[in-house]
Scaffold this motif. Structure first.
Motif, PDB file in Angstrom:
ATOM      1  N   CYS A 265       0.828  -1.203   0.000  1.00 12.53           N
ATOM      2  CA  CYS A 265       0.000   0.000   0.000  1.00 12.53           C
ATOM      3  C   CYS A 265       0.864   1.255   0.000  1.00 12.53           C
ATOM      4  N   GLY A 266       0.304   2.317  -0.576  1.00  9.57           N
ATOM      5  CA  GLY A 266       0.966   3.613  -0.604  1.00  9.57           C
ATOM      6  C   GLY A 266       1.124   4.133  -2.013  1.00  9.57           C
ATOM      7  N   ASP A 267       0.728   5.391  -2.237  1.00 12.86           N
ATOM      8  CA  ASP A 267       0.866   5.996  -3.561  1.00 12.86           C
ATOM      9  C   ASP A 267       2.318   6.059  -4.004  1.00 12.86           C
TER      10      ASP A 267
ATOM     11  N   ASN B   5       0.576  -4.899   6.773  1.00 16.85           N
ATOM     12  CA  ASN B   5      -0.440  -3.853   6.777  1.00 16.85           C
ATOM     13  C   ASN B   5      -1.667  -4.410   7.500  1.00 16.85           C
ATOM     14  N   SER B   6      -1.912  -3.949   8.710  1.00 19.16           N
ATOM     15  CA  SER B   6      -3.013  -4.474   9.509  1.00 19.16           C
ATOM     16  C   SER B   6      -4.342  -4.152   8.851  1.00 19.16           C
ATOM     17  N   LYS B   7      -5.122  -5.185   8.519  1.00 15.94           N
ATOM     18  CA  LYS B   7      -6.415  -4.966   7.863  1.00 15.94           C
ATOM     19  C   LYS B   7      -7.430  -4.339   8.803  1.00 15.94           C
TER      20      LYS B   7
ATOM     21  N   GLU C 184      -6.364   0.187  -0.438  1.00 14.23           N
ATOM     22  CA  GLU C 184      -5.049   0.152   0.182  1.00 14.23           C
ATOM     23  C   GLU C 184      -5.061  -0.699   1.445  1.00 14.23           C
ATOM     24  N   ALA C 185      -6.145  -0.590   2.220  1.00 14.01           N
ATOM     25  CA  ALA C 185      -6.224  -1.315   3.488  1.00 14.01           C
ATOM     26  C   ALA C 185      -6.255  -2.823   3.281  1.00 14.01           C
ATOM     27  N   SER C 186      -6.638  -3.283   2.099  1.00 12.49           N
ATOM     28  CA  SER C 186      -6.725  -4.719   1.844  1.00 12.49           C
ATOM     29  C   SER C 186      -5.395  -5.319   1.393  1.00 12.49           C
TER      30      SER C 186
END
Length: 351
Positions: free
Chosen positions: A167-169, A232-234, A268-270
């Motif tokens: 995740c992250g732009d 990345n904690s869902k 992103e969170a997924s």
């Protein structure tokens, strides 16, 4: 079923256009070679023909770079499978569409091999020797161009896969010509360095702290940079994700930190990984850490621990000592290659 009746994805359309161009090119080559071979004698030339056509073999780039993706599409699609079966009815017994599709991929390497054999069998005083030299170079250059296109296409697919996992732009910055993934794997991060002000931190003094387990991370080694990701904690909420670093530094859970330039939306969170560290290979060093020093820092038996030092140190533990040594060797090779590439680029720019 005709190809015109199917809605083609972009990569398949590019592939078919390239196939038509290759057919036209080789039709011209056969038309040029035919008369010479029919009237062949010991002073005949072939080198000048391939000297002329050699640079044109770069037309194989789009075909070769899209071949693997096209093959996967044809194998996985029912409607394309019908079209393929219809075409195969017109082929000789034992031939398949796939056996024909691979032939253009093999064509230019075979041209190179045959020209090299012809050159080796040609006396240096022969009128065709010099043209054969030029032809070999032209075909070699075309083949290098084709291989680079395949490598770049594969690299783009790898970057897309990584973007779907991290995740992250800021991950969009990974898409760069000439950047290739060399190695990836999961490792234990043993030391949590001081929190950076941004995802690409400036040099900062190291905190003297006991070594401790932080998280199981994902390490990516590219041809010009190294990237470490943490889980990345869902369950992370937007409220938690928006906490500032200054607040987080007072003792909040590390999983709730929000790095600048990183945005957490529903997609992103997924994603399973979050970008944690990303450093250029310039000035990067790596070492195997001694068991005694690891024990002094308070971490078990110290097996398979190695340290990457870029802008900051990253203490990582592999599954085995052999695995750690493989990482060290891969990083050292990547750093050396990156340095050589930088030196060549600097020389080209100054000349």
């Amino acid at each position: 079923t005709s190809p015109a009746s199917l809605t083609l994805p972009p990569h398949l359309h590019v592939f078919l256009v390239a196939a038509r161009q290759i057919l036209k090119l080789n039709s011209r080559l056969v038309a040029t070679l035919g008369p010479r071979l029919e009237q062949w004698y010991h002073q005949s030339n072939l080198g000048d023909v391939f000297e002329q056509f050699g640079p044109l073999f770069k037309v194989y780039r789009e075909y070769a770079s899209n071949y693997a993706q096209v093959l996967q599409t044809l194998r996985s699609s029912i409607r394309y499978a019908r079209a393929i079966r219809a075409c195969e009815k017109h082929l000789d017994h034992g031939l398949t569409a796939e056996s024909l599709m691979i032939l253009p991929i093999q064509r230019v390497p075979r041209y190179r091999l045959l020209l090299q054999e012809l050159k080796a069998a040609t006396p240096k005083f022969h009128v065709d020797y010099a043209p054969l030299n030029v032809a070999c170079d032209a075909v070699e250059d075309a083949l290098s161009c084709i291989n680079t296109a395949i490598k770049d296409k594969n690299a783009m697919e790898v970057m897309s896969r990584i973007q779907a996992q991290v995740c992250g732009d800021v991950i969009l910055a990974l898409f760069k010509t000439g950047r290739y993934l060399l190695k990836e794997g999961t490792l234990a991060c043993l030391q949590e360095p001081p929190l950076p002000a941004s995802i690409f931190p400036s040099p900062a003094p190291q905190a003297k702290a006991k070594l401790s387990f932080c998280f199981i991370g994902k390490l990516y080694l590219f041809s010009d940079l190294i990237m470490l990701c943490r889980p990345n904690s869902k369950s992370r909420s937007k409220a938690k994700a928006s906490r500032s670093i200054s607040h987080a530094a007072k003792g909040s859970d590390f999983a709730s930190f929000k790095f600048s330039n990183v945005r957490f939306g529903s997609s992103e969170a997924s994603k399973p990984w979050m970008l944690f560290k990303c450093h250029s290979l310039q000035g990067c060093t790596v070492r195997m850490e001694s068991k005694r020093r690891i024990e002094e820092k308070g971490k078990g038996n110290g097996a398979a621990v190695f340290v990457i030092k870029a802008m900051q140190e990253m203490w990582l533990q592999a599954d085995s000592v052999d695995d750690a040594k493989e990482w060290i060797a891969a990083i050292e090779r990547a750093v050396d290659s990156f340095g050589e590439a930088q030196a060549i680029q600097a020389a080209d720019e100054s000349s």
